[in-house]
Write an enzyme that holds these catalytic residues in place. Sequence first.
Site, short mmCIF file in Angstrom:
data_model
loop_
_atom_site.label_atom_id
_atom_site.label_comp_id
_atom_site.label_asym_id
_atom_site.label_seq_id
_atom_site.Cartn_x
_atom_site.Cartn_y
_atom_site.Cartn_z
N GLY A 118 10.30 -6.52 7.09
CA GLY A 118 10.70 -5.93 5.82
C GLY A 118 11.75 -4.86 6.03
CB VAL A 128 8.85 -0.27 4.10
CG1 VAL A 128 7.37 -0.63 4.20
CG2 VAL A 128 9.27 -0.18 2.64
CD GLU A 154 13.65 -9.20 11.43
OE1 GLU A 154 14.61 -8.56 10.94
OE2 GLU A 154 13.14 -10.18 10.88
CB CYS A 191 16.75 -9.87 8.70
SG CYS A 191 15.25 -9.64 7.73
CD GLU A 234 19.18 -4.79 5.23
OE1 GLU A 234 18.87 -5.81 5.87
OE2 GLU A 234 18.39 -3.85 5.03
#
Length: 542
Positions: free
Chosen positions: A265, A269, A293, A327, A425
């Site tokens: 995620g 977080v 990851e 990702c 991102e």
Amino acid sequence: MLKGFFHVPKAVNEPVKSYAPNSPEKAAVLAAYKKMWNEKIDVPLYIGSEQIRTGNTRNMTAPHDHQHVVGTYHLAEKSHVEKAIANALESKAKWANLAWEQRAAIFLKAAELIAGPYRARINAATMIAQSKNIFQAEIDASCELIDFLRYNVEFMTQIYNDQPKSDSSVWNRLEYRPLEGFIYAITPFNFTAIAANLPASAAMMGNVVVWKPSDSQVFSAKIIIDVFKEAGLPDGVINVVFGDAQMISETIFANRDFAGVHFTGSTHVFKDIWKAIGTNIHHYKTYPRIVGETGGKDFVLAHPSANVKQVVTGIVRGAFEFQGQKCSAASRAYVPQSLWSDVKAQLIADVKSMKMGSPEDFGNFITAVIHEGSFDKLASYIDQAKKDADAEIIVGGNYDKSKGYFIEPTVIVTTNPKYSTMETELFGPVITIFVYEDSQWSETLKLVDGTSEYALTGAIFSQDRYAIEEATTALQNAAGNFYVNDKPTGAVVGMQPFGGARASGTNDKAGSALNLLRWASPRTIKETFVTPEDYRYPFLGE
């Protein structure tokens, strides 16, 4: 218990089906899509042997048609999370003591169920829930998930087979115990395969799990649950809860038996998770394993010697497949001045040729982003780029959420290598390009390495072997998965173990034995055959 050194079937990567016109797989997946689209499912919590419906529900809708409800799922309260933990711990001894080949058989059967009778269903569910076109659904929900299950069984046997040296007087053995306690799996919306692998890899090594899927992936997570149940996974081994992420996590991290978290995620977080675990560290029986990851700001770097068509294809596929919601997706690119004119022309032509709409239409390369929050974030960055003097949108830039959350594939060109969309991102179909002077190749390598906090994936395109070697060395810390003359996405289980460092995670490499080792606690057993009976050593003699 049976006795023997058992050999599991050799893992092979699942072939990707073509879904060509008139193919049986196309007919099957469209039939499954239509059926699932027109019925409404109700997804309970799965705790032990119970399916719990709390009555507090939330709708599941398709991103490409956000008013169409395909089902509801039930939200957990704190008591349900505590019950899930208790059921996991109650199931632990029996599951941990089950012979490894019995655990292996369950997950090998799950792989075959997905390869066969569940293939159309799990692909169609992923198309509906996550708005993936059929190719993206096939390589994720079917092929990658099958590969994870098959290869993890093989990796597990390799781990168990790794034993220390012994001699005639001493037999040394190494056993790989599951962790003491339970594992918490937190999975993302974007990959059905990851959603299954995070709880399954820990469970395969004998651990018990509390799994919280993403709210945006519950629809396809239900198929994973169905597969595991049909494959024979015992009740209580993987318990599934949905609902408020903060409440669920706080309840789990407060439990003394918490032994590890398997996470994919956001970086923010994950850092909060790490902090919460650190705050509670004196409370736990053991040091929890923290495996994650997280984000990426993945790059494509072209050398002046690069092939223009290859560069453009790498950018287009890397940035816009699955709407850039990987990702690993390419979201910043560096192109030399000498190639820019040709790259720009082909890039614009390619993007303009893409069709966008529902994944049910196989002619659509682009579908919707996952939800309104993502749409609004992307739209805000696109709007800002339209205003900024140091940025120009050369293709795309439009968006519409009236029916679905549709963002056009968008290419921004900037004169500022530290422009916001070169560093931030975005997780959508937006890529930003910086054009550098050919003579600045080595300096650009430093720029690529230093621009982003992330280090997940990156790609270079070059026909010059000296340049390839220079880039491979200069960018050794910039990407955990590094590609030469290929796009920075599409890691294959058993071929390119996946994961990055820096702000991109713990680099524990999903799709390899390295990841499975994180879910084992080795114990060394030394057995001495002729035991000494006198404490005196020879040096004590006269």
